[in-house]
Write an enzyme that holds these catalytic residues in place. Structure first.
Site, PDB file in Angstrom:
ATOM      1  N   ASP A  82     -28.428  32.811  31.250  1.00  0.00           N
ATOM      2  CA  ASP A  82     -28.354  33.296  32.661  1.00  0.00           C
ATOM      3  C   ASP A  82     -27.207  34.732  32.739  1.00  0.00           C
ATOM      4  O   ASP A  82     -26.472  34.856  33.728  1.00  0.00           O
ATOM      5  CB  ASP A  82     -28.386  32.670  33.974  1.00  0.00           C
ATOM      6  N   LYS A  90     -36.856  30.958  33.683  1.00  0.00           N
ATOM      7  CA  LYS A  90     -37.020  29.749  34.389  1.00  0.00           C
ATOM      8  C   LYS A  90     -36.658  30.021  35.776  1.00  0.00           C
ATOM      9  O   LYS A  90     -36.430  31.283  36.322  1.00  0.00           O
ATOM     10  CB  LYS A  90     -35.711  28.958  34.051  1.00  0.00           C
ATOM     11  N   CYS A 102     -26.123  25.850  35.788  1.00  0.00           N
ATOM     12  CA  CYS A 102     -27.133  26.141  34.962  1.00  0.00           C
ATOM     13  C   CYS A 102     -26.427  25.906  33.483  1.00  0.00           C
ATOM     14  O   CYS A 102     -27.197  25.481  32.916  1.00  0.00           O
ATOM     15  CB  CYS A 102     -27.499  27.670  35.131  1.00  0.00           C
TER      16      CYS A 102
END
Length: 207
Positions: free
Chosen positions: A12, A112, A161
């Site tokens: 990310d 995701k 994450c």
């Protein structure tokens, strides 16, 4: 160059998680040069990048819950859910992969958080499923079939994450190395707990 059975997972690295973004990590932009250099070096034969990719009405957004504010925690489908500012909305500039990194070397870009009803911190599994399980994204199988036995993890956010991805990588049977200096947290107050969780998960912390 690392052995062929070692993969790099970049989690990310998106503008919304940078300072000035919708959900900024502390000094999130500080890791971009290091990650860009790591990819450019081509030390890893297998590189995976994840991309948070939420619908505009995602259930994790505080804006979707009347009277609720970002960072409040609610019960959702029987699980604790942190409510976030709207971030990484599909197709928005904040959801793009950071343009300062040469993503052409990535073998896989995994999006995701696309299910409107379920949050997704980990690259390997959704946060929860309809029957209490955590549905797989398929990443573990993809890596196993490529002969990967070790995964090195970096990116954003260290305490959510990246942590969850590292934990799930270990659970999925990989040796895991957590590149601490190439991660940044939503809150540095979580760093001690993050390190404890990594150690308890049998994950090697570098840095």
């Amino acid at each position: 160059m690392y052995a062929a059975d070692v993969a790099l997972l970049v989690v990310d690295l998106q503008p919304d998680f940078m300072p000035g973004g919708a959900l900024p990590c502390q000094q999130g932009d500080a890791i971009v040069p290091g990650i860009a250099a790591l990819l450019a070096s081509r030390h890893y034969r297998t590189v995976v990048a994840t991309q948070d990719w939420h619908p505009a009405d995602h259930v994790s957004f505080a804006s979707q819950h009347a009277g609720r504010a970002p960072f409040e925690v609610i019960d959702l489908h029987g699980h604790a859910q942190t409510l976030w500012p709207d971030h990484c909305v599909q197709g928005s500039p904040g959801a793009a992969l950071d343009p300062r990194v040469g993503w052409d070397v990535a073998d896989l870009i995994l999006r995701k958080g696309t299910d409107q009803q379920v949050d997704s911190y980990s690259a390997f599994r959704e946060n929860h499923g309809p029957r209490g399980g955590r549905p797989a994204t398929g990443l573990a199988g993809w890596l196993h079939e490529r002969g990967i036995t070790e995964v090195h993890v970096c990116g954003l956010a260290r305490d959510y994450c990246v942590l969850w991805s590292a934990q799930d990588a270990a659970i999925s049977g990989f040796r895991v190395r957590f590149l601490w200096e190439l991660t940044r947290p939503v809150s540095s107050a979580n760093d001690a707990a993050t390190r404890i969780a990594l150690v308890e998960g049998g994950i090697e912390v570098v840095g």
